[in-house]
Design an enzyme around this catalytic site. Structure first.
Site, PDB file in Angstrom:
ATOM      1  CG  PHE A  65      -1.873   1.221   1.132  1.00  0.00           C
ATOM      2  CD1 PHE A  65      -3.011   1.177   0.336  1.00  0.00           C
ATOM      3  CD2 PHE A  65      -1.584   2.405   1.808  1.00  0.00           C
ATOM      4  CE1 PHE A  65      -3.848   2.285   0.224  1.00  0.00           C
ATOM      5  CE2 PHE A  65      -2.425   3.506   1.701  1.00  0.00           C
ATOM      6  CZ  PHE A  65      -3.554   3.440   0.912  1.00  0.00           C
ATOM      7  CG  ASP A  73       5.439   3.592   1.878  1.00  0.00           C
ATOM      8  OD1 ASP A  73       5.448   4.202   2.962  1.00  0.00           O
ATOM      9  OD2 ASP A  73       4.427   3.492   1.157  1.00  0.00           O
ATOM     10  CE  LYS A 104      -1.045   5.430   7.925  1.00  0.00           C
ATOM     11  NZ  LYS A 104      -0.725   4.881   6.599  1.00  0.00           N
TER      12      LYS A 104
HETATM   13  C1  LIG Z   1      -0.964   5.187   5.148  1.00  0.00           C
HETATM   14  C2  LIG Z   1       0.088   4.803   4.166  1.00  0.00           C
HETATM   15  C3  LIG Z   1       0.317   5.564   2.998  1.00  0.00           C
HETATM   16  C4  LIG Z   1      -0.562   6.719   2.595  1.00  0.00           C
HETATM   17  O1  LIG Z   1      -0.458   7.793   3.483  1.00  0.00           O
HETATM   18  P1  LIG Z   1      -1.521   8.995   3.369  1.00  0.00           P
HETATM   19  O2  LIG Z   1      -1.013   9.980   4.370  1.00  0.00           O
HETATM   20  O3  LIG Z   1      -2.862   8.434   3.697  1.00  0.00           O
HETATM   21  O4  LIG Z   1      -1.453   9.505   1.978  1.00  0.00           O
HETATM   22  C5  LIG Z   1       1.370   5.197   2.186  1.00  0.00           C
HETATM   23  N1  LIG Z   1       2.152   4.145   2.486  1.00  0.00           N
HETATM   24  C6  LIG Z   1       1.963   3.403   3.593  1.00  0.00           C
HETATM   25  C7  LIG Z   1       2.879   2.262   3.885  1.00  0.00           C
HETATM   26  C8  LIG Z   1       0.916   3.696   4.459  1.00  0.00           C
HETATM   27  O5  LIG Z   1       0.709   2.934   5.539  1.00  0.00           O
END
Ligand SMILES: *Cc1c(COP(=O)(O)O)cnc(C)c1O
Length: 398
Positions: free
Chosen positions: A138, A223, A252
């Protein structure tokens, strides 16, 4: 307003992009939050791994109050002290040499994808445009980041999607070796897959990915939007594998509850972002940067990382002892305080989340079959014991 009134208003006027639980939260302190009817909950989701320091941490609140009364916003056409100090702090505690600030995880990944392509082009590798990511990953909801996301349910309905993305199974070095070639700009991976089900790769996978990228001329992007900011017990999760990426996205937990994202980069890659190549109006503005500066300082300074490792071990071993033998539980996995309880087929995680809410605990899912536990890193044993008891009761009632 009461829960009922807020829910009615919300359902009448908001786009229904979320399947929301039937409570409206109005106040938080540490690991606890309260709804509009005055009921208290233990927060084992922390705003989806955002409130790593707990709700309304006094240091973050003080920094926001101070900055809000001094200067809320100026553009990035000028220099901003808290933003520069935040970049310095992130650089001093990670592999990175430089930082770029934006407002979310998706934006941080967008920046990473753009920078990887530009870096390759600047080196005369104009054919290296492809981003290889993993299935069940994700990376966000913008067009590029949902395309990088290896889950069909996130992409369906949004064609045409941007080109230049391909996917490999996670934690499979052979599949990656087959996919990375002279067309690859970068490999984009979560060090532990979050939304896809709290999937921890085998030891050795990430170092092998690093070697492969180096051998084939591809950049490595981690990420760490969910795994970063101490969530797994070290500032970045990749530290525990002894692997440094070229680029790393954060968001986050970074702002202690305020919206801010960051792309961290090595000097060599950062050079490809000059004036006019990338920008963000709000990225790293005084308010967000001051909140993040306080959040990062507190995280690094207050013994929170070792506490997270201790509480993570306590939660995981508690789960293994208390519920792992239950027929509804298939496995317990995770690292630090990012923990997944995989449920056996036929036991939907959303049902367990609802039952736990009834018992006064906020939790989440990671995919359909995994219960996600991501409490504030300041959680204590008593709160974990209470969660374990509630989960045990819930499972027995299924
Ligand atoms: C939550 C998340 C995102 C997206 O972050 P947003 O602030 O909602 O755009 C991207 N990568 C990972 C691994 C995430 O957990």
């Amino acid at each position: 307003m009461s829960n009922r009134e807020i829910i009615e208003l919300s359902e009448r006027y908001l786009m229904a992009t979320y399947a929301r639980s039937p409570v409206a939260l109005v106040r938080g302190q540490g690991v606890r939050v309260w709804d509009a009817d005055g009921r208290q909950y233990f927060d084992f989701l922390a705003g989806i791994a955002v409130c790593n320091l707990g709700h309304c941490h006094p240091d973050v609140v003080a920094a926001i109050r101070e900055q809000a009364g001094t200067l809320l916003h100026v553009s990035n056409l000028y220099h901003i002290e808290p933003q520069a100090r935040l970049a310095q702090l992130l650089v001093e505690h990670t592999f990175a040499d430089r930082a770029f600030f934006c407002n979310s995880g998706a934006e941080a990944n967008e920046a990473a994808i753009k920078l990887a392509r530009k870096y390759q082009k600047d080196r005369g590798h104009g054919r290296r445009t492809e981003i290889v990511s993993a299935t069940m990953s994700f990376h966000g909801r913008t067009l590029a980041t949902l395309t990088a996301t290896g889950q069909a349910k996130v992409r369906t309905g949004f064609d045409p999607l941007p080109g230049g993305f391909s996917y490999v199974p996670y934690d499979d070095i052979e599949a990656l070796a087959d996919a990375v070639g002279p067309q690859t700009a970068a490999v984009l991976l979560e060090p532990i897959q979050g939304e896809g089900g709290i999937r921890v790769p085998e030891p050795g996978y990430l170092p092998q990915v690093r070697e492969l990228c180096d051998a084939r001329g591809a950049l490595l992007i981690f990420d760490e939007v969910q795994t970063g900011m101490g969530r797994t017990g070290t500032f970045l999760a990749c530290e525990q594998e002894g692997v440094a990426p070229d680029l790393c996205s954060l968001a986050k937990g970074l702002g202690g509850g305020v919206a801010i994202g960051a792309l961290l980069a090595t000097e060599e890659t950062a050079e490809s972002f000059g004036p006019g190549t990338h920008a963000s109006t709000f990225g790293g503005n005084p308010l967000a940067a001051a909140a993040a500066l306080a959040a990062v300082r507190t995280l690094l300074g207050d013994g929170i990382l070792p506490h997270c490792r201790r509480m993570g071990a306590y939660l995981t071993s508690g789960l293994r002892a208390a519920v792992a033998s239950h027929p509804a539980v298939a496995s317990v996995r995770g690292r630090g305080l990012l923990v997944g309880v995989e449920l056996a087929p036929g036991y939907p995680a959303a049902h367990v989340v609802r039952e736990l809410l009834e018992r006064g605990f906020l939790t989440g899912t990671a995919g359909e079959g995994v219960l996600r536990l991501a409490p504030p890193l300041i959680v204590e044993r008593e709160e974990i014991d209470a969660l374990l008891a509630a989960l045990g009761e819930t499972l027995s009632s299924l």
